[in-house]
Each structure stands twice: as structure tokens, then as C-alpha cells.
Design an enzyme around this catalytic site. Structure first.
Site, short mmCIF file in Angstrom:
data_model
loop_
_atom_site.label_atom_id
_atom_site.label_comp_id
_atom_site.label_asym_id
_atom_site.label_seq_id
_atom_site.Cartn_x
_atom_site.Cartn_y
_atom_site.Cartn_z
N LYS A 19 0.99 -1.18 -0.10
CA LYS A 19 -0.01 -0.13 -0.03
C LYS A 19 0.90 1.32 -0.02
O LYS A 19 1.73 1.42 0.74
CB LYS A 19 -0.88 0.00 1.35
CG LYS A 19 -1.83 -1.13 1.08
CD LYS A 19 -2.96 -0.88 0.15
CE LYS A 19 -4.22 -1.99 0.19
NZ LYS A 19 -5.12 -1.57 -0.71
N ASP A 70 -0.03 -0.63 -4.93
CA ASP A 70 -1.56 -0.47 -4.74
C ASP A 70 -1.56 1.17 -4.02
O ASP A 70 -1.40 1.25 -2.97
CB ASP A 70 -2.41 -1.15 -4.05
CG ASP A 70 -3.63 -0.99 -4.08
OD1 ASP A 70 -4.13 -0.05 -4.69
OD2 ASP A 70 -4.66 -1.46 -3.45
N GLU A 111 -1.46 -0.82 -9.25
CA GLU A 111 -3.06 -0.80 -9.05
C GLU A 111 -3.40 0.54 -8.60
O GLU A 111 -2.96 1.19 -7.74
CB GLU A 111 -3.31 -1.78 -7.93
CG GLU A 111 -4.78 -2.00 -7.85
CD GLU A 111 -5.14 -3.04 -6.78
OE1 GLU A 111 -6.32 -3.00 -6.40
OE2 GLU A 111 -4.28 -3.71 -6.27
N ASP A 138 -8.89 -0.36 -9.97
CA ASP A 138 -9.80 -0.87 -9.13
C ASP A 138 -10.91 -0.05 -8.71
O ASP A 138 -12.02 -0.29 -9.27
CB ASP A 138 -8.85 -1.01 -7.87
CG ASP A 138 -9.76 -1.69 -6.47
OD1 ASP A 138 -10.87 -1.87 -6.51
OD2 ASP A 138 -9.03 -1.80 -5.24
N LYS A 193 -13.90 -6.82 -7.54
CA LYS A 193 -14.15 -7.39 -5.84
C LYS A 193 -15.60 -7.45 -5.83
O LYS A 193 -16.46 -6.69 -6.38
CB LYS A 193 -13.71 -6.27 -5.20
CG LYS A 193 -12.37 -6.02 -5.09
CD LYS A 193 -11.77 -4.72 -4.18
CE LYS A 193 -10.14 -4.67 -4.07
NZ LYS A 193 -9.88 -3.39 -3.34
#
Length: 441
Positions: free
Chosen positions: A238, A265, A293, A322, A346
Site C-alpha cells: 500500500k 497499490d 494498481e 480498482d 471485488k
């Protein structure tokens, strides 16, 4: 023989409801490509019942059970439906560019059919990512469960269509996903089929990455070394709050786990110039991610295209959407504009049925697929994992969040060995909750 379709087996195989929601759903599905594993039909005639019953046993060879066919033929008669809070502590706070989570506050859904089959679902809540908070999710799940308790028996397609009407769009996608999971899991239990077979049977295992949240370089290195010893080969990092600190974290991780692949991400945290700068600096240090991402804000389509083109052409790095991909319309925009390479699906963003629709479109468009989660227990993560294993078309798998929890309220379910999840021949999801003790979590 065990009547795998419940007491209404003959009616189940013949039923073609005329409910208006079903006709709309079936019309949209009728245009799907025929080579998608989860929509193959093997039980079109009552004479095929023996084949389904034989293959439902643990010793039978893998077979696709035709999820699309069940939408038309399986009659769902709900006896009981209810929801409760599902609160679980985290090992450590989970921090991303846009939010921080100190504990999991999700919603569990339990559906019981008139034939006694039970299905489980989970609506994950991640503030600023999911549209619902737990209070809203509980209220909407209660509304959906009340509908299920009072509605007459419907085909699976009709019932899921009704749920989509009660819980529409991205606004209630997480709750919709949880309710859909519970209904589909109950149906899979009814026909004694594990979910991974129901969705295509491509495999009964997946290998996931594992996430390192936004922490100090020293903490990141400690986690990376821990995951190295546990056998994780891909780390998802992250980033997006502080560009320079992000670089330091990546350097520390590379020292602790020199052989790892890594995914960046940013959770919308960078602007396009910052995202390119990160790639440039990493390239100069010999650190190239396998995936970048959501580098920029979800509505910055020009920025996504700009970063994706540079990442692909200069560094051979894929860029994934995403937060920018929350509906089938977003998939069309990405595909038609050739904006990027990968879509992260997701269930909590689009629901189960929405995910299946997006998978089909993405495959036709030549986009690669990633499957991820919010912060779920093994209940929702097991469902997503079995879907991914069964369909078998995901290039990147990010289904690690149960490994970040301090406790596991789910009984049985899939087996975990480091980064590998193995799904058994247990019916449906295979996992369940002690419903009366759930308040303890």
C-alpha cells in the site's frame, strides 16, 4: 439416492418463471459467450439428473454444473433469512492512502431454504471504499432478508434479480454481494456441489499475494521477512500517502525479501506525474513492480491512460483499475478507450452477478483480471476464492485479508498452507459461523 434438488426436484428442473425480473436477467445472459466456464449448461433435461447426482459425490470427476442453467431451473424457497454484525479484531491497524481500519465491522447473512440447506454470506465494510457503513449495511441487509422470508418460491435468477432491485448499484453493492453469496451458497448446498465446481471446476486451489499496509520502513521490512519465511512470493504494498517514504519502504522490503515480486497499490493516492515518478525511481534502483494498481483518482481517466501508457511502454508494468471499475459501464469505458491492462474485480464493489458479467466482458475485450477483497473473514474470502478457482481466469489474486485478522470466526471452510488456499469437495462454501455465538466477535 439423495434428492439433490430438494423435495421439489421435478418442478425445479422444469420451472421457467415468468417473473419480470427473471426475464430481464435472462435476456442479458442470453447474449453471453458460450465458452465461459461458469455458464456452461449440463442439466438441460430431466434425464441429466443422474449425472448431476453422481458427480456431486466426493469421489466423482470434476464437472461444470452450469450456474447459468441453475438461474433458470432451480427454484429457491427461503424458509429463514437473517443478518447479524460480524466484528473481528485486526492483528494491527490496516492503513491505506484513503483510510485506516482498526477492526473489521462487517455484516454476516444466513439463508436457510425449505429443504434445510443453509447458505452463508458476508458484506464487508471498508470506510471510504465501500459506500455502506455497518449501520447502513445492517439496515439494508435486514430489508433484503425480510423480503426473502415473505416472498414465494422463485427461480434462482428471479430471486437474484429481485435482490438487485432492492440493493441497486454501487450504493449497496457490498450488501448485495453478501446476500447473493448466501443464496448461491444455499443452492450449492442443496445440490451438494462445492462452489469451485459450480463456477466451472478449473481448479480447487489458488495462490494469493499478501498485503503490507502503509507502515514505517522498519515495520515493512519485518513483515516482508515474516512473509518470506511463510512462503509468500508476491507482496502487495500500500502506497500513495508520501512518495519519498514509499520509496524507502520498497527499498527496505527488497532487502528483507530479495526474491519477492511486488504489486503497488496507491488507492488513488498519487496524481499522474507522481505515479510516473515512482516508476522512474524504482526502475533506477532495479525495482520493477509486476502491477501498479489504481495509481490516480478513480475519475481521472486521462491520468490512468497516461500512467498506463508510460508504465507499459517504458517499464513493461501493467496498470490495474480498482476504484475506477465499479460497474459494467466502467469496463466498457476502459475497454473501448484502451485505458489500461487489468481490472480488479471485488465482489463487494459489484456483487456476485455483477462480477460474473464483468468477467465475461473483460475476457472478450482481452483485459487481464485480478480478484481482490476489502477486509473480509474467510466467509466472503472463501466464496471469492472458490469463484476464482472455478473460473480459472485470474492473472492476479489478492485474497489475503483473513490472514490479517486476529481471530477467525469461520468454522471449517478452505484449507490454508502459506499462500495457497485449497478448496475441498465440501458442499457450497464449506465454511460456516456459530450463529448464536457471533456476538462474541
Amino acid at each position: 439416492m439423495v434428492p439433490i434438488l430438494g423435495s421439489n426436484m421435478s418442478q425445479t428442473l422444469k420451472c421457467r418463471t415468468q417473473h419480470p425480473m427473471n426475464s430481464t436477467l435472462m435476456k442479458s445472459l442470453s447474449h453471453k459467450p458460450k465458452n465461459i466456464p461458469f455458464i456452461r449448461c449440463y442439466a438441460k433435461k430431466s434425464g441429466d439428473v443422474a449425472k448431476i447426482m453422481a458427480s456431486a459425490t466426493p469421489t466423482a470427476a470434476p464437472i461444470t454444473f452450469g450456474f447459468r442453467n441453475l438461474l433458470e431451473t432451480f427454484t429457491v424457497d427461503v424458509h429463514r433469512a437473517e443478518n447479524r454484525p460480524l466484528n473481528v479484531p485486526l492483528i494491527a491497524p490496516f492503513t491505506i492512502a484513503t483510510s485506516r481500519l482498526d477492526k473489521v465491522e462487517n455484516v454476516a447473512i444466513r439463508v436457510e431454504l425449505s429443504n434445510g440447506a443453509v447458505g452463508w454470506g458476508e458484506a464487508p465494510i471498508l470506510p471510504f471504499v465501500t459506500a455502506e457503513d455497518q449501520t447502513t449495511a445492517m439496515a439494508k441487509a435486514s430489508e433484503a432478508c425480510a423480503f426473502l422470508r415473505r416472498c414465494p418460491a422463485l427461480t434462482l435468477g428471479s430471486m437474484l434479480g429481485e435482490i438487485a432491485a432492492i440493493l441497486p448499484g454501487h450504493q449497496f453493492a457490498s450488501v448485495r454481494a453478501g446476500v447473493e453469496m448466501a443464496i448461491i451458497d444455499a443452492v450449492a448446498n442443496s445440490i451438494r456441489v462445492p462452489l469451485w465446481r459450480l463456477f466451472g471446476g478449473a481448479s480447487n486451489t489458488i495462490t494469493t499475494d499478501i498485503t503490507i499496509p502503509i507502515v514505517s520502513p522498519a515495520e515493512a521490512a519485518e513483515l516482508a521477512f515474516k512473509y518470506y519465511k511463510e512462503g509468500f512470493k508476491t507482496l502487495k504494498l500500500k502506497v500513495g500517502k508520501n512518495l519519498n517514504v514509499d520509496i524507502e519502504v520498497l527499498q527496505a522490503i527488497r532487502v528483507a525479501h530479495p526474491e519477492c515480486h511486488f504489486i503497488l497499490d496507491a488507492n488513488e493516492g498519487y496524481n499522474s506525474e507522481e505515479a510516473v515518478e515512482v516508476l522512474e525511481k524504482l526502475h533506477d534502483m532495479g525495482l520493477t513492480p509486476v502491477l501498479f494498481e489504481q495509481p490516480v483518482h478513480r475519475d481521472d481517466w486521462d491520468g490512468l491512460r497516461y500512467v498506463s501508457n508510460i508504465a507499459r511502454e517504458r517499464y513493461g508494468v501493467y496498470v490495474a483499475a480498482d476504484e475506477s471499475c465499479r460497474s459494467i459501464d466502467d469496463v466498457y469505458k476502459i475497454a473501448e478507450g484502451n485505458l489500461l491492462d487489468v481490472i480488479n474485480i471485488k465482489l463487494a464493489k459489484v456483487g456476485v452477478m455483477g462480477a460474473l458479467e464483468i468477467i465475461e466482458k473483460a475476457k472478450v475485450a482481452g483485459l487481464d483480471l485480478m480478484i481482490g477483497g476489502m477486509v473480509e473473514t474467510r466467509l466472503a474470502m472463501g466464496f471469492a476464492g472458490q469463484l476464482a478457482a472455478g473460473i480459472g481466469c485470474f492473472k492476479f489474486i489478492d485474497l489475503d485479508t483473513p490472514l490479517l485478522l486476529a481471530d477467525d470466526p469461520v468454522l471449517e471452510g478452505y484449507e490454508v498452507s502459506g499462500a495457497t488456499y485449497k478448496f475441498t469437495n465440501a458442499r457450497g462454501h464449506g465454511g460456516f459461523l456459530h450463529w448464536d455465538n457471533i456476538a462474541e466477535y
